[in-house]
Motif scaffolding. Sequence first.
Motif, PDB file in Angstrom:
ATOM      1  N   ASP A   1      26.048  87.165 -54.292  1.00 40.64           N
ATOM      2  CA  ASP A   1      26.600  86.440 -55.426  1.00 40.64           C
ATOM      3  C   ASP A   1      25.501  86.016 -56.402  1.00 40.64           C
ATOM      4  O   ASP A   1      24.356  85.774 -56.012  1.00 40.64           O
ATOM      5  CB  ASP A   1      27.355  85.189 -54.953  1.00 40.64           C
ATOM      6  CG  ASP A   1      28.610  85.544 -54.168  1.00 40.64           C
ATOM      7  OD1 ASP A   1      29.119  86.661 -54.359  1.00 40.64           O
ATOM      8  OD2 ASP A   1      29.077  84.697 -53.381  1.00 40.64           O
TER       9      ASP A   1
ATOM     10  N   ALA B   1      36.652  95.375 -62.437  1.00 39.49           N
ATOM     11  CA  ALA B   1      35.318  94.813 -62.657  1.00 39.49           C
ATOM     12  C   ALA B   1      34.646  95.454 -63.865  1.00 39.49           C
ATOM     13  O   ALA B   1      35.114  96.472 -64.396  1.00 39.49           O
ATOM     14  CB  ALA B   1      34.448  95.000 -61.422  1.00 39.49           C
TER      15      ALA B   1
ATOM     16  N   GLN C   1      33.633  85.636 -61.649  1.00 38.15           N
ATOM     17  CA  GLN C   1      32.642  85.756 -60.575  1.00 38.15           C
ATOM     18  C   GLN C   1      31.688  86.900 -60.884  1.00 38.15           C
ATOM     19  O   GLN C   1      32.045  87.861 -61.563  1.00 38.15           O
ATOM     20  CB  GLN C   1      33.337  86.006 -59.225  1.00 38.15           C
ATOM     21  CG  GLN C   1      34.356  84.949 -58.840  1.00 38.15           C
ATOM     22  CD  GLN C   1      33.736  83.572 -58.660  1.00 38.15           C
ATOM     23  OE1 GLN C   1      32.662  83.438 -58.057  1.00 38.15           O
ATOM     24  NE2 GLN C   1      34.408  82.552 -59.180  1.00 38.15           N
ATOM     25  N   SER C   2      30.481  86.787 -60.353  1.00 36.48           N
ATOM     26  CA  SER C   2      29.491  87.832 -60.572  1.00 36.48           C
ATOM     27  C   SER C   2      28.680  88.045 -59.304  1.00 36.48           C
ATOM     28  O   SER C   2      28.475  87.114 -58.513  1.00 36.48           O
ATOM     29  CB  SER C   2      28.553  87.448 -61.726  1.00 36.48           C
ATOM     30  OG  SER C   2      27.579  88.453 -61.917  1.00 36.48           O
ATOM     31  N   SER C   3      28.221  89.272 -59.109  1.00 35.78           N
ATOM     32  CA  SER C   3      27.375  89.601 -57.967  1.00 35.78           C
ATOM     33  C   SER C   3      26.350  90.639 -58.400  1.00 35.78           C
ATOM     34  O   SER C   3      26.477  91.260 -59.453  1.00 35.78           O
ATOM     35  CB  SER C   3      28.203  90.123 -56.791  1.00 35.78           C
ATOM     36  OG  SER C   3      28.978  91.240 -57.181  1.00 35.78           O
ATOM     37  N   LYS C   4      25.322  90.803 -57.578  1.00 36.49           N
ATOM     38  CA  LYS C   4      24.247  91.750 -57.880  1.00 36.49           C
ATOM     39  C   LYS C   4      23.888  92.509 -56.611  1.00 36.49           C
ATOM     40  O   LYS C   4      23.821  91.923 -55.528  1.00 36.49           O
ATOM     41  CB  LYS C   4      23.005  91.003 -58.388  1.00 36.49           C
ATOM     42  CG  LYS C   4      21.787  91.895 -58.608  1.00 36.49           C
ATOM     43  CD  LYS C   4      20.560  91.068 -58.954  1.00 36.49           C
ATOM     44  CE  LYS C   4      19.349  91.956 -59.212  1.00 36.49           C
ATOM     45  NZ  LYS C   4      18.948  92.731 -58.007  1.00 36.49           N
TER      46      LYS C   4
ATOM     47  N   MET D   1      25.508  83.670 -66.895  1.00 40.70           N
ATOM     48  CA  MET D   1      25.106  84.332 -65.650  1.00 40.70           C
ATOM     49  C   MET D   1      23.578  84.319 -65.574  1.00 40.70           C
ATOM     50  O   MET D   1      22.893  84.895 -66.427  1.00 40.70           O
ATOM     51  CB  MET D   1      25.639  85.765 -65.639  1.00 40.70           C
ATOM     52  CG  MET D   1      25.380  86.521 -64.357  1.00 40.70           C
ATOM     53  SD  MET D   1      26.345  88.054 -64.244  1.00 40.70           S
ATOM     54  CE  MET D   1      25.689  88.998 -65.615  1.00 40.70           C
TER      55      MET D   1
ATOM     56  N   MET E   1      26.547  81.300 -61.491  1.00 37.30           N
ATOM     57  CA  MET E   1      27.172  81.238 -62.819  1.00 37.30           C
ATOM     58  C   MET E   1      27.340  79.779 -63.230  1.00 37.30           C
ATOM     59  O   MET E   1      27.700  78.936 -62.416  1.00 37.30           O
ATOM     60  CB  MET E   1      28.545  81.918 -62.777  1.00 37.30           C
ATOM     61  CG  MET E   1      28.540  83.361 -62.315  1.00 37.30           C
ATOM     62  SD  MET E   1      28.266  84.519 -63.645  1.00 37.30           S
ATOM     63  CE  MET E   1      29.914  84.686 -64.290  1.00 37.30           C
TER      64      MET E   1
ATOM     65  N   TYR F   1      24.640  94.758 -61.835  1.00 39.52           N
ATOM     66  CA  TYR F   1      25.432  93.537 -61.690  1.00 39.52           C
ATOM     67  C   TYR F   1      26.911  93.888 -61.842  1.00 39.52           C
ATOM     68  O   TYR F   1      27.265  94.820 -62.564  1.00 39.52           O
ATOM     69  CB  TYR F   1      25.056  92.516 -62.764  1.00 39.52           C
ATOM     70  CG  TYR F   1      23.684  91.897 -62.569  1.00 39.52           C
ATOM     71  CD1 TYR F   1      23.538  90.620 -62.048  1.00 39.52           C
ATOM     72  CD2 TYR F   1      22.533  92.604 -62.928  1.00 39.52           C
ATOM     73  CE1 TYR F   1      22.290  90.058 -61.882  1.00 39.52           C
ATOM     74  CE2 TYR F   1      21.271  92.042 -62.758  1.00 39.52           C
ATOM     75  CZ  TYR F   1      21.156  90.767 -62.233  1.00 39.52           C
ATOM     76  OH  TYR F   1      19.923  90.209 -62.068  1.00 39.52           O
ATOM     77  N   ARG F   2      27.738  93.102 -61.185  1.00 40.92           N
ATOM     78  CA  ARG F   2      29.187  93.274 -61.300  1.00 40.92           C
ATOM     79  C   ARG F   2      29.809  91.952 -61.747  1.00 40.92           C
ATOM     80  O   ARG F   2      29.521  90.894 -61.181  1.00 40.92           O
ATOM     81  CB  ARG F   2      29.783  93.690 -59.954  1.00 40.92           C
ATOM     82  CG  ARG F   2      31.323  93.703 -59.931  1.00 40.92           C
ATOM     83  CD  ARG F   2      31.856  94.179 -58.582  1.00 40.92           C
ATOM     84  NE  ARG F   2      31.318  93.376 -57.494  1.00 40.92           N
ATOM     85  CZ  ARG F   2      31.335  93.746 -56.208  1.00 40.92           C
ATOM     86  NH1 ARG F   2      31.852  94.918 -55.879  1.00 40.92           N
ATOM     87  NH2 ARG F   2      30.829  92.968 -55.275  1.00 40.92           N
ATOM     88  N   VAL F   3      30.652  92.010 -62.761  1.00 40.11           N
ATOM     89  CA  VAL F   3      31.421  90.848 -63.219  1.00 40.11           C
ATOM     90  C   VAL F   3      32.885  91.128 -62.942  1.00 40.11           C
ATOM     91  O   VAL F   3      33.434  92.144 -63.389  1.00 40.11           O
ATOM     92  CB  VAL F   3      31.200  90.587 -64.722  1.00 40.11           C
ATOM     93  CG1 VAL F   3      32.070  89.420 -65.193  1.00 40.11           C
ATOM     94  CG2 VAL F   3      29.728  90.300 -65.008  1.00 40.11           C
ATOM     95  N   SER F   4      33.499  90.251 -62.182  1.00 39.04           N
ATOM     96  CA  SER F   4      34.917  90.380 -61.851  1.00 39.04           C
ATOM     97  C   SER F   4      35.584  89.034 -62.111  1.00 39.04           C
ATOM     98  O   SER F   4      35.376  88.077 -61.356  1.00 39.04           O
ATOM     99  CB  SER F   4      35.099  90.786 -60.381  1.00 39.04           C
ATOM    100  OG  SER F   4      36.470  90.975 -60.074  1.00 39.04           O
TER     101      SER F   4
END
Length: 236
Positions: free
Chosen positions: A229, A83, A108-111, A63, A232, A102-105
């Motif tokens: 997003d 998540a 996938q990852s987003s901020k 990431m 990654m 940050y979020r990891v699901s």
Amino acid sequence: MSLSALMALTGCVSTGSGKMGLDFGEVLAKEQQVFTVNGERAALRRYYTDSYDIKLYGQKKVMELEVKGAAMMVANVAEVPGATLITLDVPEAGCNHVYHVYRVSGTQSSKWQNSYRSCEGPLSFNVANGQWTARQTVKPAVGTPYMLVYQDGNLYTRPLEVAKPRVAPKPKPKAPKAAPAKPAAPASNAVNLDDVAAPAADAANLDEIDAPPPGKINTRGLKADTASDVKMKDEK
């Protein structure tokens, strides 16, 4: 040496098109912190350019972090429904704590685009009733105290109230006592009442912030913060 063993030693990544590339983090980066995401190993890695990434070994992902700084740490990792939230603390000049969430699901990852400042003291993190919260416990010098609330895939910023100062009750006047016929001579070792400080009343803590009521935090009427997003890279 087999091709697979060679790639493991050099740290190869997949570009997504089936081609393999070098994972420079395995060679050039230094691990700053190791933690777990969904029970699998993860690491915050720092490069000599003061750039960082997070390697997710379980997801076989790298990431990329757009945040740079001479100092950075993982302040909190929390498992929430669907998540994992990773909160980075990146101090800036004049502010001891600047947070990036940050979020990891899955893979996938987003901020969240906001950076959350808490210069006078660190945030306090908690997960309860399926909610993740991060709240200020020290009144900021500028602005309104706040807490972050994550639920149902959204992150909200909720204002907090500063506790009202507690005023010590005024002592009730006492009835005057009759003077003795003959005042007693002061003893040589008597305490000089002028030299004794009166006990301080319970002063109001001006930095105190009212704690939210127990139970699920209400986010009704709040607008969710904006997330985007995060790039990654596949890692083999």
